[in-house]
Design a protein around this motif. Structure first.
Motif, short mmCIF file in Angstrom:
data_model
loop_
_atom_site.label_atom_id
_atom_site.label_comp_id
_atom_site.label_asym_id
_atom_site.label_seq_id
_atom_site.Cartn_x
_atom_site.Cartn_y
_atom_site.Cartn_z
N ASP A 72 0.82 -1.23 -0.01
CA ASP A 72 0.01 -0.06 -0.10
C ASP A 72 0.70 1.15 -0.15
OD1 ASP A 72 -2.57 1.36 -0.11
OD2 ASP A 72 -2.68 1.62 1.92
N LEU A 73 1.80 1.14 -0.94
CA LEU A 73 2.54 2.58 -1.13
C LEU A 73 2.09 3.49 -2.25
CD1 LEU A 73 6.11 0.98 -0.87
CD2 LEU A 73 4.54 1.69 1.07
N ASP A 74 2.34 4.57 -1.86
CA ASP A 74 1.69 5.58 -2.98
C ASP A 74 2.92 6.16 -3.92
OD1 ASP A 74 -0.14 7.24 -4.05
OD2 ASP A 74 -0.23 8.66 -2.69
N LEU A 75 3.53 5.27 -4.61
CA LEU A 75 4.56 5.48 -5.51
C LEU A 75 4.08 5.25 -7.01
CD1 LEU A 75 7.16 3.37 -3.69
CD2 LEU A 75 6.81 5.80 -3.27
N VAL A 76 4.90 5.83 -7.94
CA VAL A 76 4.54 6.00 -9.50
C VAL A 76 5.70 5.78 -10.04
CG1 VAL A 76 2.30 7.02 -9.30
CG2 VAL A 76 4.27 8.54 -9.72
N LYS A 77 5.70 4.79 -11.20
CA LYS A 77 6.76 4.64 -12.08
C LYS A 77 6.70 5.84 -13.25
CE LYS A 77 7.38 2.08 -16.55
NZ LYS A 77 7.13 1.03 -17.54
N LEU A 78 7.93 6.41 -13.14
CA LEU A 78 8.49 7.43 -14.21
C LEU A 78 8.91 7.14 -15.40
CD1 LEU A 78 8.58 10.69 -13.94
CD2 LEU A 78 10.84 10.32 -13.54
N GLN A 79 9.65 6.35 -15.55
CA GLN A 79 10.17 5.96 -16.91
C GLN A 79 11.20 4.60 -16.95
OE1 GLN A 79 9.79 5.37 -19.94
NE2 GLN A 79 9.19 7.58 -20.22
N GLU A 80 11.31 3.95 -17.83
CA GLU A 80 12.25 2.74 -17.89
C GLU A 80 13.51 3.38 -18.24
OE1 GLU A 80 10.77 0.15 -20.82
OE2 GLU A 80 9.16 -0.47 -19.58
N VAL A 81 14.63 2.47 -18.10
CA VAL A 81 16.27 2.62 -18.44
C VAL A 81 16.60 1.49 -19.09
CG1 VAL A 81 16.22 4.60 -16.55
CG2 VAL A 81 16.91 2.15 -16.06
N PRO A 82 17.63 1.65 -19.60
CA PRO A 82 18.54 0.42 -20.38
C PRO A 82 18.93 -0.47 -19.12
CG PRO A 82 19.35 2.46 -21.47
CD PRO A 82 18.26 2.85 -20.28
N LEU A 112 13.24 15.29 -14.95
CA LEU A 112 13.76 13.93 -15.08
C LEU A 112 13.30 13.16 -16.40
CD1 LEU A 112 15.76 11.74 -14.06
CD2 LEU A 112 14.14 11.16 -12.20
N ASP A 113 12.01 13.25 -16.43
CA ASP A 113 11.51 12.48 -17.65
C ASP A 113 11.69 12.92 -19.00
OD1 ASP A 113 9.32 10.65 -18.44
OD2 ASP A 113 8.21 12.20 -19.01
N GLU A 114 12.05 14.34 -19.14
CA GLU A 114 12.58 14.92 -20.28
C GLU A 114 13.75 14.39 -20.60
OE1 GLU A 114 12.17 19.14 -19.78
OE2 GLU A 114 9.98 19.15 -20.29
N VAL A 115 14.70 14.18 -19.55
CA VAL A 115 16.05 13.90 -19.73
C VAL A 115 16.01 12.50 -20.36
CG1 VAL A 115 18.17 12.82 -18.51
CG2 VAL A 115 17.21 15.30 -18.26
N LEU A 116 15.20 11.39 -19.46
CA LEU A 116 15.02 10.10 -19.75
C LEU A 116 14.59 9.71 -21.30
CD1 LEU A 116 14.03 8.61 -16.25
CD2 LEU A 116 16.40 8.63 -17.55
N GLU A 117 13.74 10.64 -21.90
CA GLU A 117 13.08 10.51 -23.14
C GLU A 117 14.04 10.97 -24.18
OE1 GLU A 117 9.10 11.44 -23.29
OE2 GLU A 117 8.68 9.88 -21.85
N SER A 118 15.13 11.84 -23.87
CA SER A 118 15.93 12.69 -24.87
C SER A 118 16.98 12.12 -25.66
CB SER A 118 16.60 13.81 -23.92
OG SER A 118 17.76 13.48 -23.35
N GLN A 119 16.94 12.32 -26.77
CA GLN A 119 17.96 12.10 -27.81
C GLN A 119 19.55 12.04 -26.78
OE1 GLN A 119 17.26 10.46 -30.84
NE2 GLN A 119 19.69 10.00 -30.46
N ASP A 120 19.51 13.12 -26.22
CA ASP A 120 21.06 13.16 -25.49
C ASP A 120 21.20 12.28 -24.57
OD1 ASP A 120 21.54 15.60 -26.78
OD2 ASP A 120 20.72 17.13 -25.29
N PHE A 121 20.30 11.41 -23.99
CA PHE A 121 20.44 10.39 -23.26
C PHE A 121 20.63 9.15 -23.83
CE2 PHE A 121 18.30 7.00 -20.50
CZ PHE A 121 19.37 6.90 -19.61
N PHE A 145 23.34 -2.70 -22.88
CA PHE A 145 22.23 -3.02 -22.23
C PHE A 145 20.87 -2.86 -22.90
CE2 PHE A 145 23.53 -1.72 -17.45
CZ PHE A 145 24.72 -2.13 -17.60
N GLU A 146 19.87 -3.84 -22.47
CA GLU A 146 18.74 -3.86 -23.27
C GLU A 146 17.89 -2.63 -23.23
OE1 GLU A 146 16.08 -7.05 -24.02
OE2 GLU A 146 17.54 -8.33 -23.19
N LYS A 147 17.53 -1.99 -24.28
CA LYS A 147 16.94 -0.60 -24.23
C LYS A 147 15.43 -0.71 -24.11
CE LYS A 147 21.00 0.85 -25.49
NZ LYS A 147 21.69 -0.38 -25.95
N PRO A 148 14.68 0.33 -23.48
CA PRO A 148 13.35 0.33 -23.36
C PRO A 148 12.73 0.36 -24.79
CG PRO A 148 14.40 2.32 -22.20
CD PRO A 148 15.48 1.58 -22.90
#
Length: 281
Positions: A108-118, A252-261, A273-276
């Motif tokens: 019963d934790l109030d947490l959410v997934k933001l984004q996947e990473v390699p 953080l979400d913008e960074v993880l979805e960016s071409q720079d990342f 590493f396997e990519k999202p």
């Protein structure tokens, strides 16, 4: 000193005072700008590559948006979520989606997934054999004793025709009893996941999660088999639900979805590493 000289000296002193005061003020403002605009955020991780990924790849990109990431390492898969829910850290990066969803529901934790990473998947490693076909009857196999890693272990073994699993495996309650068929009569040695790499000289083979094989400098190219990493087994960054719409989460979400990342990962030690899945979309 005559009055004219006194007047000149007085004007000079006053002028110098204003110049020094102005320079000091500008220096203070510059220092405040350089220090005050970068906010430190703490990310919880487990042993393995994700602390390095956080500090070496994600944090430098995030600094451009005003945030710097530091890492707090935990030695189990329970504390990072509890610490995040309790406000001791700002995000965590150590778990895959399947475990995360089950854990927050069970606790019963109030947490959410933001984004996947390699993500680096689990591997089957051995110092005794060079091919899984050479695994003999009654061979000893070391596996993780925690449910989350054991669930994946059983799936990898089934994918490589070593066992069959009895129905669905609960990510938080997996056990050896979930094995339905064991045609090679393999003997299982359950160990803390962090100890699996050290067991290689005492067993025929070991199934080692990616974070721990990374810490032990094991080469994925030398694994007898690697996990076919399902999307739900790719690691995620999680944050408190209350921060889902915060400036930090957005940055953080913008960074993880960016071409720079993506480019930074390709130029780093994490390139294999396997990519999202969304990277290919």
């Amino acid at each position: 000193m005559d009055k004219k000289k006194q007047w000149v000296v007085g004007i000079t002193v006053v002028f110098a005072f204003f110049v020094l005061t102005a320079c000091g003020s500008q220096g203070d403002e510059a220092g405040a700008e350089s220090n005050g605009n970068v906010e430190e955020k703490e990310v919880g991780v487990a042993p393995g590559p994700y602390g390095e990924m956080t500090t070496e790849v994600i944090s430098p990109l995030l600094e451009e948006k005003g945030y710097q990431l530091t890492v707090q390492e935990f030695n189990d898969y329970v504390q990072p979520n509890n610490a995040l829910d309790g406000g001791q850290i700002d995000a965590n990066l150590f778990q895959h989606s399947a475990y995360f969803e089950q854990f927050i529901a069970d606790n019963d934790l109030d947490l959410v997934k933001l984004q996947e990473v390699p993500t680096l998947g689990m591997g089957i490693y051995s110092e005794e054999i060079n091919d899984l076909d050479d695994l003999s009857q009654g061979a000893t196999v070391s596996v993780a004793n925690d449910a989350v890693n054991l669930a994946r272990t059983l799936q990898v073994m089934e994918d490589n025709d070593l066992i069959t699993i009895d129905g669905e495996v609960d990510e938080t309650q997996a056990s050896i009893d979930d094995i339905d068929e064991n045609p090679k009569n393999l003997e299982f040695k359950t160990l803390d996941a962090a100890q699996l790499s050290r067991s290689l000289n005492n067993v025929d083979t070991a199934l080692i999660p990616g974070n721990f094989s990374w810490s032990a400098d094991l080469d994925p190219d030398e694994a007898l088999a690697l996990e076919d990493l399902k999307e739900e087994y790719k690691n995620i960054i999680a944050i408190p639900a209350s921060e889902e719409n915060s400036d930090f989460a957005q940055a953080l979400d913008e960074v993880l979805e960016s071409q720079d990342f993506k480019d930074a990962i390709e130029d780093s030690k994490f390139k294999d590493f396997e990519k999202p899945a969304f990277w290919e979309e």
